[in-house]
Structures are given as C-alpha cells and as structure tokens.
Design a protein around this motif. Structure first.
Motif, short mmCIF file in Angstrom:
data_model
loop_
_atom_site.label_atom_id
_atom_site.label_comp_id
_atom_site.label_asym_id
_atom_site.label_seq_id
_atom_site.Cartn_x
_atom_site.Cartn_y
_atom_site.Cartn_z
N VAL A 68 0.86 -1.18 0.00
CA VAL A 68 0.00 0.00 0.00
C VAL A 68 0.89 1.24 0.00
O VAL A 68 1.79 1.37 0.83
CB VAL A 68 -0.94 0.02 1.23
CG1 VAL A 68 -1.73 1.32 1.29
CG2 VAL A 68 -1.89 -1.17 1.19
N LYS A 69 0.67 2.12 -0.97
CA LYS A 69 1.44 3.36 -1.09
C LYS A 69 0.48 4.54 -1.14
O LYS A 69 -0.72 4.37 -1.36
CB LYS A 69 2.29 3.34 -2.38
CG LYS A 69 3.23 2.17 -2.51
CD LYS A 69 4.43 2.29 -1.61
CE LYS A 69 5.42 1.16 -1.86
NZ LYS A 69 6.63 1.28 -0.99
N LYS A 70 1.02 5.74 -0.96
CA LYS A 70 0.19 6.94 -1.04
C LYS A 70 0.42 7.67 -2.35
O LYS A 70 1.56 7.80 -2.82
CB LYS A 70 0.48 7.87 0.14
CG LYS A 70 -0.17 7.45 1.44
CD LYS A 70 -0.07 8.53 2.50
CE LYS A 70 -0.82 8.13 3.77
NZ LYS A 70 -0.77 9.21 4.79
N ARG A 109 -3.48 9.94 -0.69
CA ARG A 109 -4.52 8.92 -0.63
C ARG A 109 -3.88 7.53 -0.67
O ARG A 109 -3.00 7.28 -1.50
CB ARG A 109 -5.52 9.09 -1.78
CG ARG A 109 -6.31 10.38 -1.66
CD ARG A 109 -7.02 10.75 -2.95
NE ARG A 109 -8.05 9.79 -3.31
CZ ARG A 109 -8.83 9.92 -4.38
NH1 ARG A 109 -8.67 10.94 -5.20
NH2 ARG A 109 -9.75 9.01 -4.64
N LYS A 110 -4.34 6.63 0.20
CA LYS A 110 -3.79 5.29 0.24
C LYS A 110 -4.25 4.50 -0.99
O LYS A 110 -5.42 4.52 -1.36
CB LYS A 110 -4.25 4.57 1.51
CG LYS A 110 -3.55 5.06 2.77
CD LYS A 110 -3.95 4.22 3.98
CE LYS A 110 -3.20 4.66 5.22
NZ LYS A 110 -3.59 3.84 6.40
N CYS A 111 -3.27 3.81 -1.58
CA CYS A 111 -3.56 3.05 -2.80
C CYS A 111 -2.93 1.66 -2.72
O CYS A 111 -1.84 1.49 -2.18
CB CYS A 111 -2.97 3.76 -4.03
SG CYS A 111 -3.71 5.35 -4.40
N TYR A 112 -3.63 0.68 -3.28
CA TYR A 112 -3.00 -0.61 -3.52
C TYR A 112 -2.01 -0.44 -4.67
O TYR A 112 -2.33 0.14 -5.71
CB TYR A 112 -4.06 -1.65 -3.92
CG TYR A 112 -5.00 -2.02 -2.81
CD1 TYR A 112 -4.55 -2.73 -1.69
CD2 TYR A 112 -6.35 -1.68 -2.88
CE1 TYR A 112 -5.43 -3.08 -0.68
CE2 TYR A 112 -7.22 -2.03 -1.86
CZ TYR A 112 -6.76 -2.73 -0.76
OH TYR A 112 -7.61 -3.07 0.24
N TYR A 113 -0.80 -0.93 -4.46
CA TYR A 113 0.23 -0.86 -5.48
C TYR A 113 0.37 -2.25 -6.09
O TYR A 113 0.80 -3.20 -5.42
CB TYR A 113 1.54 -0.38 -4.85
CG TYR A 113 2.79 -0.56 -5.68
CD1 TYR A 113 2.76 -0.52 -7.07
CD2 TYR A 113 4.01 -0.77 -5.05
CE1 TYR A 113 3.91 -0.70 -7.81
CE2 TYR A 113 5.17 -0.95 -5.78
CZ TYR A 113 5.12 -0.90 -7.16
OH TYR A 113 6.26 -1.08 -7.89
N ILE A 114 -0.03 -2.38 -7.36
CA ILE A 114 -0.04 -3.68 -8.05
C ILE A 114 0.87 -3.61 -9.27
O ILE A 114 0.81 -2.66 -10.04
CB ILE A 114 -1.47 -4.06 -8.48
CG1 ILE A 114 -2.35 -4.26 -7.25
CG2 ILE A 114 -1.47 -5.33 -9.33
CD1 ILE A 114 -3.80 -4.55 -7.58
#
Length: 250
Positions: A149-151, A155-160
């Motif tokens: 999870v990154k910002k 805003r918090k985001c799933y990093y895929i």
C-alpha cells in the motif's frame, strides 16, 4: 440501547480495515473494473464519443490542441474510427471504416498506405480491455503481484505490478483503497516509460472515468520528457451519429 450503539461503533470501526486490507491482487483489480461500471456494462458499449483539450509541453515549448474522437463497434469483429485534431500547427483527421484507413492533413486528403501509419490505426482498433485476460490468475500472458500500500497525493492506494510477458510491458498501478479508482499508472515498455496521474472522476450513465489525466512520457531515443495534460469536455456512450463520417471524405 448501549449495546446497539456499541454494535454500530464496531461496524464503523471495522469497515475501513476491510477496505484497506485486501490481499488478493485479482480481487482488487476486479473491484476496480466494477467501479468503472462492471464487465457486463463495459462490454455493452457500441460507441464512444470524446472531446478533450490537451496541453503539451516539450523542448521548452507549450502547445494546445483540441481532439474529438468517435469509436464505433457495430459488432464484435468491426471497429470504425473518426478522430479530428486541431491546433495552432494545423488540423488532422483520421478515419477508418473497417476496411480502409484515410487522413486529411491540413485540408489534403490521402489514403493511409504507409506501413507504420497502418500499424498505428490497427493498434487503435484493438479492444481496450484485452478480453480481461489480465484478470485470469491462470493466464500465460500476465503476471500480477500486490506490492503493498502506497500513497498517491495523500490517498492510500493498492500498489499492483502487472507484467504482460507476451508484449514485454510492465505496469505499476496504484488503486485507491476506498473508491478503487486508478490514481496512477507507470508503464514501461521497449520504447520508454509513461507515468499517468488520473483525477476528477465522474460517473455518467453508470460509467466512471477520470476527466483529467496528467502524463509524463520519457522515451529512450529522446533526451527530454514530454508532458501532457488532458481534460475531457465531453464523454458519451452509445450515442447516435452520422456513420458516413467513417468513409473517405475526398
């Protein structure tokens, strides 16, 4: 009453954890697809009409242009295209009726016969969803991994990380943990790297899309990056239009 209030508090406390605690990248990508309208609704699209303004910064200069695009899919095997671009440097129209590709460049009509230009048109006719192959955990073409999870802009985001092994393309995708909107993509291929920031999401007729894109493109054969800011002014699905616009306009 106290037990009821406590139960509500516990539910509200747990919900954000669930939203930010998914571990399966395929589930996250399926949720992102659903946030855009869902597979069934997206596959029901027969035409899109888009108007947008584009600001381009390159080599110390700034250019502005306006684009209008219509993509028409009357059936699963046919794609027709009409695109018009106007700027201070002139005008350009690209058309494709499913068989013949043509262009009008600053008022001069010609058929598209150059091999590179033909490949460019063919690339535009390919389905933008790649038949959802990337959602298949057993795919021999895609490798998907959740990297954490990154910002992005707070805003918090799933990093895929998405690897297309067949085409040699790697995409780093950042998906908002609450809305499942894509906030950033970093795509690397044989030509270079393209970073895109997405914002101003709107839902129209059940379809959700970003109306602003900020793009930084770096190619291996160019010493300077190119910046684009794209603002959508019109986005319409399954509308009506005169189909003769796809025919060569001599």
């Amino acid at each position: 009453m106290k037990k009821f209030v406590l139960a509500i508090f516990l539910i509200m406390a747990v919900l954000p954890v669930f939203a930010q605690d998914l571990k399966d990248p395929y589930e996250i990508l399926r949720n992102e697809l659903q946030s855009r309208g869902g597979k069934e609704k997206l596959e029901s699209i027969t035409s899109t009409r888009t108007s947008q303004t584009i600001e381009i910064k390159a080599q110390g200069q700034k250019f502005n242009q306006k684009d209008t695009s219509i993509f028409f899919n009357p059936d699963t095997s046919t794609v027709k295209i009409y695109q018009k671009t106007t700027s201070s440097r002139g005008s350009f129209v690209l058309g494709y009726n499913g068989e013949t590709a043509w262009k009008i460049e600053n008022g001069k009509f010609s058929l598209i016969e150059d091999e590179d230009e033909q490949e460019n048109v063919e690339e535009k006719t390919k389905t933008p969803y790649d038949e959802y192959e990337y959602l298949n955990p057993e795919s021999e073409y895609y490798s998907i991994k959740l990297k954490g999870v990154k910002k992005v802009k707070g805003r918090k985001c799933y990093y895929i990380r998405i690897k297309n092994k067949d085409k040699g393309i790697t995409t780093k995708r950042y998906i908002d943990v609450e809305t499942f909107d894509i906030l950033k993509d970093i795509r690397t291929d044989k030509n270079g790297t393209t970073e895109t920031l997405y914002s101003d999401y709107k839902t129209v007729d059940g379809f959700r899309n970003p109306y602003v894109k900020e793009i930084l493109k770096v190619t291996y054969d160019s010493p300077e990056p190119v910046n684009y800011k794209i603002v959508v002014t019109l986005l319409e699905y399954n509308g009506t239009f005169d189909e003769t616009i796809f025919e060569p306009q001599k």
